[in-house]
Motif scaffolding. Structure first.
Motif, PDB file in Angstrom:
ATOM      1  N   ALA A   1      24.520  35.641 -11.487  1.00 40.29           N
ATOM      2  CA  ALA A   1      25.224  34.483 -10.929  1.00 40.29           C
ATOM      3  C   ALA A   1      25.736  33.581 -12.053  1.00 40.29           C
ATOM      4  N   ASP A   2      24.918  33.395 -13.087  1.00 39.96           N
ATOM      5  CA  ASP A   2      25.349  32.583 -14.231  1.00 39.96           C
ATOM      6  C   ASP A   2      26.526  33.245 -14.950  1.00 39.96           C
TER       7      ASP A   2
ATOM      8  N   GLU B   1      28.721  35.243 -13.711  1.00 34.78           N
ATOM      9  CA  GLU B   1      29.917  35.107 -12.860  1.00 34.78           C
ATOM     10  C   GLU B   1      30.506  33.706 -12.942  1.00 34.78           C
ATOM     11  N   ALA B   2      29.622  32.708 -12.934  1.00 34.81           N
ATOM     12  CA  ALA B   2      30.086  31.320 -13.029  1.00 34.81           C
ATOM     13  C   ALA B   2      30.774  31.066 -14.370  1.00 34.81           C
TER      14      ALA B   2
ATOM     15  N   LYS C   1      34.237  32.774 -14.420  1.00 36.24           N
ATOM     16  CA  LYS C   1      35.167  31.992 -13.609  1.00 36.24           C
ATOM     17  C   LYS C   1      35.619  30.733 -14.362  1.00 36.24           C
ATOM     18  N   ALA C   2      34.680  30.116 -15.068  1.00 31.15           N
ATOM     19  CA  ALA C   2      34.984  28.886 -15.809  1.00 31.15           C
ATOM     20  C   ALA C   2      35.951  29.142 -16.971  1.00 31.15           C
TER      21      ALA C   2
ATOM     22  N   THR D   1      31.132  23.365 -16.775  1.00 33.55           N
ATOM     23  CA  THR D   1      30.305  24.446 -16.225  1.00 33.55           C
ATOM     24  C   THR D   1      29.645  25.235 -17.355  1.00 33.55           C
TER      25      THR D   1
ATOM     26  N   ILE E   1      25.503  25.189 -17.907  1.00 36.23           N
ATOM     27  CA  ILE E   1      24.685  26.412 -17.789  1.00 36.23           C
ATOM     28  C   ILE E   1      23.945  26.696 -19.101  1.00 36.23           C
TER      29      ILE E   1
END
Length: 321
Positions: free
Chosen positions: A19-20, A22-23, A26-27, A37, A41
């Motif tokens: 999930a990290d 992916e985030a 995306k960022a 973001t 993280i």
């Protein structure tokens, strides 16, 4: 290695590396980067978790997270994020490699790391240096330094400081007298005595020696070093003495001077904040507040700006007022 529990950064829970990853993708994908973001993280996961995120990132996207950070971020924020991604065991070895690379040696980095790390940590750094860079750290350092400064670095690199056992008061008295005769009582200074005693005796023994020295001479050992030596040797001897007294206090002072006055020494600020974030940054913060009449948090806030400031404040983990 030792389990440290005085860091500001600990394992994040619940943790989901995918999930990290992916985030983060995306960022950084498309036009513009969502820096907030990225920094939120990476500053709140510990180093082991960041390595897992990097591995998930490669698995999911076939991309190297560090390369992406380098191409999407710039300046001090980039340096900070890339530093956070460096595997913890490699951090000091990498800093030393860069301190002795190319034109000019960064004595400040050699001094800070070799004065403040424990013998176990120094052994570890030497091993990692050899594995990663196929070079002997001691050879590299002796090739780039000279004189008494070099000798004391070599002594510290042996990582053979006496273990902390019972303190022998007779030996304390003797060492204090030797230092007094080698410095204050002598025309010129016998640097070798300072190097041997400060580089090899145990921490608890030396703390007693410093007290005894004050009784005998009327001076703090730091004052004598300041008067009797100069240049890189003086800075290294002082760093060793300060670290014997208290590593967190020494690193708090290092952080303070990286920000005090005009301009900021960002390399030092980043190196200390990152390398101690999982070790003793809470203790460093406490010493900072005690010794400099303001908190580390306040000083970072005043001295830095933008996303770089946000990231450093997250690493700092809170104010102390």
């Amino acid at each position: 290695l030792l389990q440290y529990t005085r860091g500001t950064v600990t394992a994040f829970a619940p943790f989901d590396a995918r999930a990290d990853a992916e985030a983060l993708r995306k960022a950084m994908k498309g036009l513009g980067t969502d820096e907030e973001t990225v920094l939120s993280i990476l500053t709140t996961r510990n180093n082991a978790q960041r390595q897992e995120i990097a591995s998930a990132f490669k698995t999911l996207f076939g991309r190297d997270l560090v390369d992406d950070l380098k191409s999407e971020l710039t300046g001090k924020l980039e340096t900070l994020m890339v530093s956070l991604m460096r595997p913890a065991y490699l951090f000091d070895a990498h800093a030393l490699k860069h301190a002795i690379k190319g034109a000019g040696t960064n004595e400040k980095v050699l001094t800070e790391i070799l004065a403040s790390r424990t013998p176990v940590e120094v052994q570890n750094i030497k091993q990692v240096y050899l594995q990663e860079y196929e070079a002997n750290l001691e050879d590299k350092i002796t090739g780039e330094t000279s004189g008494h400064f070099q000798r004391l670095l070599v002594v510290l690199l042996q990582a053979n400081r006496d273990p902390d056992a019972g303190v022998d008061e007779a030996l304390v008295e003797q060492d204090a007298q030797v230092l007094f005769r080698a410095g204050e009582l002598k025309w010129g200074t016998d640097e070798e005595k300072f190097i041997t005693i400060l580089g090899t005796r145990s921490v608890s023994h030396l703390r007693r020696v410093f007290d005894k020295y004050m009784t005998i001479s009327g001076f703090q050992i730091e004052e004598t070093i300041d008067r009797e030596t100069s240049g890189d040797l003086e800075k290294l001897l002082l760093a060793v003495v300060k670290c014997i007294r208290s590593v967190p206090a020494y690193l708090a002072e290092t952080l303070y001077y990286s920000m005090k006055g005009a301009g900021t020494d960002d390399d030092t600020l980043i190196r200390v904040m990152v390398s101690r974030s999982e070790v003793d940054l809470l203790d460093i913060r406490r010493e900072f507040r005690k010794n400099f009449a303001k908190s580390l948090y306040q000083m970072i806030q005043k001295d830095t700006s933008g996303d770089y400031r946000k990231a450093l404040l997250l690493l700092c983990g809170g104010d102390d007022d």
